[in-house]
Design a protein around this motif. Sequence first.
Motif, PDB file in Angstrom:
ATOM      1  N   SER A 184       0.823  -1.222   0.000  1.00 33.84           N
ATOM      2  CA  SER A 184       0.000   0.000   0.000  1.00 33.84           C
ATOM      3  C   SER A 184       0.848   1.260   0.000  1.00 33.84           C
ATOM      4  N   THR A 185       2.100   1.172   0.444  1.00 34.08           N
ATOM      5  CA  THR A 185       2.966   2.353   0.467  1.00 34.08           C
ATOM      6  C   THR A 185       3.590   2.658  -0.876  1.00 34.08           C
ATOM      7  N   SER A 186       3.503   1.737  -1.814  1.00 35.39           N
ATOM      8  CA  SER A 186       4.102   1.946  -3.130  1.00 35.39           C
ATOM      9  C   SER A 186       3.155   2.736  -4.025  1.00 35.39           C
ATOM     10  N   GLN A 187       3.691   3.163  -5.137  1.00 35.31           N
ATOM     11  CA  GLN A 187       2.917   3.897  -6.141  1.00 35.31           C
ATOM     12  C   GLN A 187       2.934   3.110  -7.438  1.00 35.31           C
ATOM     13  N   PRO A 188       2.116   2.070  -7.563  1.00 34.82           N
ATOM     14  CA  PRO A 188       2.170   1.231  -8.764  1.00 34.82           C
ATOM     15  C   PRO A 188       1.588   1.948  -9.976  1.00 34.82           C
ATOM     16  N   THR A 189       2.022   1.485 -11.132  1.00 32.02           N
ATOM     17  CA  THR A 189       1.543   2.012 -12.404  1.00 32.02           C
ATOM     18  C   THR A 189       0.808   0.909 -13.159  1.00 32.02           C
ATOM     19  N   LEU A 190       0.290   1.276 -14.317  1.00 35.37           N
ATOM     20  CA  LEU A 190      -0.410   0.290 -15.136  1.00 35.37           C
ATOM     21  C   LEU A 190       0.527  -0.818 -15.619  1.00 35.37           C
ATOM     22  N   GLU A 191       1.799  -0.488 -15.804  1.00 32.46           N
ATOM     23  CA  GLU A 191       2.748  -1.504 -16.249  1.00 32.46           C
ATOM     24  C   GLU A 191       2.930  -2.587 -15.187  1.00 32.46           C
ATOM     25  N   ASP A 192       2.933  -2.185 -13.921  1.00 36.14           N
ATOM     26  CA  ASP A 192       3.071  -3.178 -12.858  1.00 36.14           C
ATOM     27  C   ASP A 192       1.899  -4.154 -12.844  1.00 36.14           C
ATOM     28  N   PHE A 193       0.699  -3.630 -13.018  1.00 38.74           N
ATOM     29  CA  PHE A 193      -0.476  -4.511 -13.025  1.00 38.74           C
ATOM     30  C   PHE A 193      -0.533  -5.336 -14.310  1.00 38.74           C
ATOM     31  N   GLN A 194      -0.009  -4.788 -15.401  1.00 35.33           N
ATOM     32  CA  GLN A 194       0.034  -5.569 -16.635  1.00 35.33           C
ATOM     33  C   GLN A 194       1.000  -6.735 -16.499  1.00 35.33           C
ATOM     34  N   ASN A 195       2.126  -6.498 -15.850  1.00 31.20           N
ATOM     35  CA  ASN A 195       3.072  -7.595 -15.613  1.00 31.20           C
ATOM     36  C   ASN A 195       2.477  -8.632 -14.667  1.00 31.20           C
ATOM     37  N   LEU A 196       1.765  -8.156 -13.642  1.00 29.12           N
ATOM     38  CA  LEU A 196       1.115  -9.090 -12.725  1.00 29.12           C
ATOM     39  C   LEU A 196       0.053  -9.916 -13.432  1.00 29.12           C
ATOM     40  N   LEU A 197      -0.668  -9.297 -14.366  1.00 32.45           N
ATOM     41  CA  LEU A 197      -1.711 -10.005 -15.110  1.00 32.45           C
ATOM     42  C   LEU A 197      -1.113 -11.042 -16.040  1.00 32.45           C
ATOM     43  N   GLU A 198      -0.005 -10.703 -16.680  1.00 29.17           N
ATOM     44  CA  GLU A 198       0.630 -11.658 -17.603  1.00 29.17           C
ATOM     45  C   GLU A 198       1.288 -12.804 -16.851  1.00 29.17           C
TER      46      GLU A 198
END
Length: 454
Positions: free
Chosen positions: A213-227
């Motif tokens: 929760s302390t991080s600032q994720p981006t769409l790329e992070d969630f895209q990597n998690l999804l893949e």
Amino acid sequence: MALNLPMDTSSLDSMGTKRRSSSRTIKRKKFDDELVETTFNLQPSQAATKSNPRSRTVSVSSGPPDALMPPQTLPNPIPSPVLILQPERPNRRPSRPSGTSSGSRKNKKNKNHPHSINATKDLGRWKPTDDLALITGVQQTNDLRMVHRGTKFSCRFTLQEIQQRWYALLYDSAVSRVAVQAMRNLHPELIASVQARTLYSKSEEDLLGTIKSTSQPTLEDFQNLLEANAQTFYPARTAKALLAHWQLMKQYHLLPDQTVQSLPRGDSVLNFSDAEDLINDGELVDHKDEILDGELQMVDRKNKKEIRMLENELGRWQVLVDNVTGNNQPDFDNQTLAVLRGRLVRYLMRSREITVGRCTKDHSVDVDLTLEGPAWKISRRQGTIRLRNNGDFFLSSEGKRPIFVDSRPILAGNKMKLNNNSVIEIAGLRFIFLINQELISVIRQEAAKLNLNP
């Protein structure tokens, strides 16, 4: 001479009476024959004609032909419209194959079964999108209560209705067949929108909880998690949807690293008075801003000045309000010496001397004639009305234009006595001067007593 005509013996009945009969060989067709032959254009088989030549109707059904008649008696053409006309029953019922007829009758009975009717009576409320959302939600959560709480259907369904619908989709073939066909006919975009709102499973939320929760994720992070976890996430998930759900979990403190601080229990818990004693009042003192204080004081003075001006004009405007509403007060009271009444307003004279004219920003008078009408030709100080000790009123003219009292002009520097009901005209504005006779008589009596007792 008598003619001996041959007579048919068949035209005589047993009693010897003559019976009328037609000699035509071709008889006219009856209504039933015309209806059957012109509507369906059906020709019965030769075997059926020989066995029952008087049959005038033919039965047609949309069911399988083997269930209606034996194969040896099937006609060659079978029409497509479905309409059954009741034929004349033959003496002998043709043989039917075993199994086919009973199966068709069972199917007809099953269509009208009460259980099937109860299961399909509410098909209108359940839209294909609702069925799709229900199925995907159950596949994700395996909990009908969770689906009832988190899924947004086209209308509000109770938990019992959702359970009944789910059981009908599982165990009622008629309901499931209709529902599956309706879902197949949905537009691909509509299917995608329903699948995008599918509930998140426990495994999906556990994967989202790996991001702190302390991080600032981006769409790329969630895209990597999804893949990396394509088998765990629902196929309709996108990186943007995962980011939105992660932010929602963070807002409600549902991430694993967001631990709730436990409050101390027992004697160590502080009450309100103890916590107030620990507060240092010296730290709460704010530093003064001289510029801000000066601006606030100027605004305060300006507001107070406007309030005083409105309070001074309130009495003047009240006269107009009373005239419009019709709530006019009586002309005289115990403090009013005289009244200068115009067409719109009434000016009350409550002091022994009043000034008449036009108010401006830098000059004010007791009687402002602008409330009566256009007063741009009137001087700022047009005249003065005074009450003498003997009870007489005098009007002195002080403006550039003359004042007319009962059609007699008063030039600047001159004065004239005012009587009761005198008409005063100033630059086209006319007023009637009314005197409070009772109050003036009391003043005259007091003046006479002072003269007698010097």
